[in-house]
Design a protein around this motif. Structure first.
Motif, mmCIF file in Angstrom:
data_model
loop_
_atom_site.group_PDB
_atom_site.id
_atom_site.type_symbol
_atom_site.label_atom_id
_atom_site.label_comp_id
_atom_site.label_asym_id
_atom_site.label_seq_id
_atom_site.Cartn_x
_atom_site.Cartn_y
_atom_site.Cartn_z
ATOM 1 N N GLY A 1 0.771 -1.236 0.000
ATOM 2 C CA GLY A 1 0.000 0.000 0.000
ATOM 3 C C GLY A 1 0.797 1.278 0.000
ATOM 4 O O GLY A 1 0.233 2.362 0.227
ATOM 5 N N GLN A 2 2.090 1.216 -0.315
ATOM 6 C CA GLN A 2 2.908 2.431 -0.372
ATOM 7 C C GLN A 2 2.855 3.059 -1.769
ATOM 8 O O GLN A 2 2.971 2.354 -2.780
ATOM 9 C CB GLN A 2 4.362 2.110 -0.022
ATOM 10 C CG GLN A 2 4.558 1.562 1.386
ATOM 11 C CD GLN A 2 4.177 2.548 2.460
ATOM 12 O OE1 GLN A 2 4.626 3.700 2.461
ATOM 13 N NE2 GLN A 2 3.357 2.102 3.405
ATOM 14 N N VAL A 3 2.684 4.372 -1.806
ATOM 15 C CA VAL A 3 2.670 5.105 -3.078
ATOM 16 C C VAL A 3 4.096 5.544 -3.398
ATOM 17 O O VAL A 3 4.729 6.228 -2.597
ATOM 18 C CB VAL A 3 1.747 6.328 -3.012
ATOM 19 C CG1 VAL A 3 1.828 7.134 -4.308
ATOM 20 C CG2 VAL A 3 0.307 5.901 -2.743
ATOM 21 N N GLY A 4 4.595 5.150 -4.566
ATOM 22 C CA GLY A 4 5.964 5.462 -4.945
ATOM 23 C C GLY A 4 6.066 6.576 -5.962
ATOM 24 O O GLY A 4 5.134 6.840 -6.733
ATOM 25 N N THR B 1 0.478 6.858 0.917
ATOM 26 C CA THR B 1 -0.053 5.498 0.995
ATOM 27 C C THR B 1 -1.415 5.425 0.324
ATOM 28 O O THR B 1 -2.035 6.458 0.020
ATOM 29 C CB THR B 1 -0.216 5.052 2.460
ATOM 30 O OG1 THR B 1 -1.228 5.876 3.083
ATOM 31 C CG2 THR B 1 1.095 5.188 3.237
ATOM 32 N N PHE B 2 -1.901 4.200 0.133
ATOM 33 C CA PHE B 2 -3.246 4.035 -0.401
ATOM 34 C C PHE B 2 -4.269 4.653 0.542
ATOM 35 O O PHE B 2 -5.237 5.276 0.092
ATOM 36 C CB PHE B 2 -3.557 2.554 -0.610
ATOM 37 C CG PHE B 2 -4.985 2.303 -1.022
ATOM 38 C CD1 PHE B 2 -5.418 2.598 -2.303
ATOM 39 C CD2 PHE B 2 -5.909 1.787 -0.111
ATOM 40 C CE1 PHE B 2 -6.737 2.379 -2.687
ATOM 41 C CE2 PHE B 2 -7.224 1.564 -0.481
ATOM 42 C CZ PHE B 2 -7.647 1.855 -1.771
ATOM 43 N N ASP B 3 -4.069 4.500 1.828
ATOM 44 C CA ASP B 3 -5.003 5.095 2.791
ATOM 45 C C ASP B 3 -5.057 6.609 2.637
ATOM 46 O O ASP B 3 -6.127 7.217 2.745
ATOM 47 C CB ASP B 3 -4.603 4.721 4.219
ATOM 48 C CG ASP B 3 -4.844 3.249 4.535
ATOM 49 O OD1 ASP B 3 -5.622 2.602 3.797
ATOM 50 O OD2 ASP B 3 -4.243 2.738 5.503
ATOM 51 N N ASP B 4 -3.891 7.233 2.403
ATOM 52 C CA ASP B 4 -3.875 8.684 2.168
ATOM 53 C C ASP B 4 -4.700 9.038 0.929
ATOM 54 O O ASP B 4 -5.495 9.991 0.936
ATOM 55 C CB ASP B 4 -2.435 9.181 1.931
ATOM 56 C CG ASP B 4 -1.578 9.126 3.168
ATOM 57 O OD1 ASP B 4 -2.114 8.972 4.281
ATOM 58 O OD2 ASP B 4 -0.338 9.238 3.023
ATOM 59 N N ALA B 5 -4.481 8.290 -0.146
ATOM 60 C CA ALA B 5 -5.171 8.568 -1.402
ATOM 61 C C ALA B 5 -6.673 8.372 -1.253
ATOM 62 O O ALA B 5 -7.479 9.178 -1.743
ATOM 63 C CB ALA B 5 -4.618 7.671 -2.507
ATOM 64 N N LEU B 6 -7.061 7.289 -0.563
ATOM 65 C CA LEU B 6 -8.488 7.008 -0.353
ATOM 66 C C LEU B 6 -9.137 8.114 0.471
ATOM 67 O O LEU B 6 -10.230 8.604 0.142
ATOM 68 C CB LEU B 6 -8.638 5.662 0.334
ATOM 69 C CG LEU B 6 -10.071 5.182 0.611
ATOM 70 C CD1 LEU B 6 -10.854 5.060 -0.675
ATOM 71 C CD2 LEU B 6 -10.043 3.834 1.347
ATOM 72 N N ALA B 7 -8.472 8.540 1.547
ATOM 73 C CA ALA B 7 -9.013 9.615 2.386
ATOM 74 C C ALA B 7 -9.135 10.913 1.603
ATOM 75 O O ALA B 7 -10.104 11.668 1.770
ATOM 76 C CB ALA B 7 -8.119 9.814 3.613
ATOM 77 N N ALA B 8 -8.161 11.196 0.724
ATOM 78 C CA ALA B 8 -8.199 12.426 -0.067
ATOM 79 C C ALA B 8 -9.388 12.420 -1.019
ATOM 80 O O ALA B 8 -10.127 13.418 -1.125
ATOM 81 C CB ALA B 8 -6.897 12.578 -0.843
ATOM 82 N N VAL B 9 -9.595 11.301 -1.715
ATOM 83 C CA VAL B 9 -10.708 11.227 -2.662
ATOM 84 C C VAL B 9 -12.043 11.307 -1.923
ATOM 85 O O VAL B 9 -12.982 11.975 -2.370
ATOM 86 C CB VAL B 9 -10.618 9.939 -3.505
ATOM 87 C CG1 VAL B 9 -11.845 9.791 -4.401
ATOM 88 C CG2 VAL B 9 -9.358 9.951 -4.364
ATOM 89 N N GLU B 10 -12.147 10.648 -0.782
ATOM 90 C CA GLU B 10 -13.387 10.713 -0.009
ATOM 91 C C GLU B 10 -13.666 12.143 0.466
ATOM 92 O O GLU B 10 -14.824 12.600 0.433
ATOM 93 C CB GLU B 10 -13.296 9.768 1.191
ATOM 94 C CG GLU B 10 -13.370 8.296 0.814
ATOM 95 C CD GLU B 10 -13.171 7.360 2.000
ATOM 96 O OE1 GLU B 10 -13.720 6.244 1.965
ATOM 97 O OE2 GLU B 10 -12.468 7.753 2.958
#
Length: 373
Positions: A300-303, A348-357
């Protein structure tokens, strides 16, 4: 009283003329100088159209993973309930001129230096020396397949859906022995009747076979097992099929991403978000046009990726208002954000998901972290 011309009047006397000066011939040195100048100008002009060892990165298309591209649905999922979505989750791309088979000229490089949306790089930074066009295509295909698989795994993990790891065919060399026999995404079940659990072990089986001998492979494709005969050849003293093997997964759902002509791993973050959105009720984006980039590892790490300046420009040109950028690219983002685009930093994926939400709920990115914060 009028008069008419007198035909008998004597003609005026002609004035004496001076002898014309003798024309001076150019000296041999002057002729040689002019010839040299003309030749030099010709060489310089001709040189402007000769290939040079550089590549030019330009904005590529931004493609909505939730929609269609070239008349085909980009993301297709079967084996699980799907939900309607709105808005856009755009993967962004870079068009690269100057790779194997399509060189650039000095004139193109000079033009790119004066275009803020383009970048000029030494070719060896993008395409290693000696790498053919087919090998470049193989690498990009393998990176894209692996990226898609990791993205699906991350999305399913977030959804609490179980799966297990396996070995897959990540890429097939165009014109190689396995071309037309194996396909990217095939799961390897066995080679010559022997099953293994790791990529390295299957590679050992292949290398141990006599070159030129067909290998019997059982692969799982679209959920069904099939047996194929794969030719081999000898390359640098090693038996090869012309494929790339990589860690893969057996998923409880069948996920297909169709984006012809696009390779590389940088769309992983947007793939993971799109799969999550399709498999959850409601619209994740709230109707907003959101673009982004970043590799997605299995944990789940964004590179960081290359060409982010061009990707932001391409996203804005396609109507995106928000952009998800890897934290590792912030140095390249700062000072180059197109007008009208809000860039959010994600790690991270969690960061991206929270941003889109957050964007989907509020219609704004004001509360989200940026590369300047």
């Amino acid at each position: 009283m009028t008069s008419s011309p007198d035909a008998t009047s004597p003609a005026p006397e002609a004035a004496p003329t001076a002898p014309a000066p003798a024309r001076r011939r150019p000296s041999g040195r002057a002729v040689a100088t002019w010839v040299s100048l003309v030749a030099m100008c010709g060489l310089l002009l001709g040189g402007m159209f000769l290939p040079v060892p550089y590549v030019i990165e330009q904005p590529g298309p931004a493609i909505d993973v939730l929609g269609e591209h070239d008349g085909e649905r980009v993301l297709s999922i079967s084996g699980a309930e799907q939900y309607p979505t709105t808005g856009s989750l755009m993967m962004t791309t870079v068009s690269v001129a100057g790779g194997p088979g399509y060189p650039v000229t000095p004139a193109q490089v000079i033009g790119a230096w004066f275009d803020s949306s383009e970048s000029v790089l030494p070719r060896e930074l993008v395409f290693p020396d000696g790498q053919s066009e087919e090998e470049t295509s193989l690498r990009n295909s393998a990176d894209m397949t692996t990226s898609q698989q990791d993205a699906v795994a991350v999305a399913l993990t977030a959804l609490g859906m179980a799966y297990h790891q396996d070995v897959m065919v990540a890429g097939v060399l165009q014109g190689g022995p396995a071309d037309g026999v194996l396909e990217p995404g095939d799961i390897v079940v066995s080679i010559d009747g022997q099953s293994r659990t790791t990529t390295a072990d299957y590679q050992k089986l292949t290398r141990a076979a006599p070159a030129g001998q067909d290998l019997t492979m059982v692969v799982r494709r679209a959920g069904a097992e099939t047996t194929v005969q794969v030719p081999t050849e000898q390359v640098d003293g090693t038996t090869r099929m012309g494929i790339v093997l990589a860690p893969g997964y057996e998923f409880p759902v069948d996920v297909t991403v169709t984006v012809d002509g696009v390779g590389g791993p940088s769309a992983g973050t947007m793939f993971a978000l799109a799969v999550y959105d399709e498999l959850t009720p409601g619209s994740l984006t709230g109707g907003a046009a959101i673009a982004g980039t970043g590799t997605m590892s299995a944990d789940g790490q964004v590179g960081a990726i290359g060409g982010i300046r061009q990707k932001m420009v391409g996203a804005r040109e396609e109507g995106a208002r928000f952009f998800l950028a890897p934290a590792g690219n912030c140095d390249e983002v700062t000072g180059h954000v197109p007008s009208g685009l809000a860039v959010v930093k994600v790690s991270t994926f969690d960061d991206a998901l929270a941003a889109v939400e957050t964007i989907g709920t509020t219609g704004s990115a004001d509360s989200l972290p940026t590369c300047g914060s």
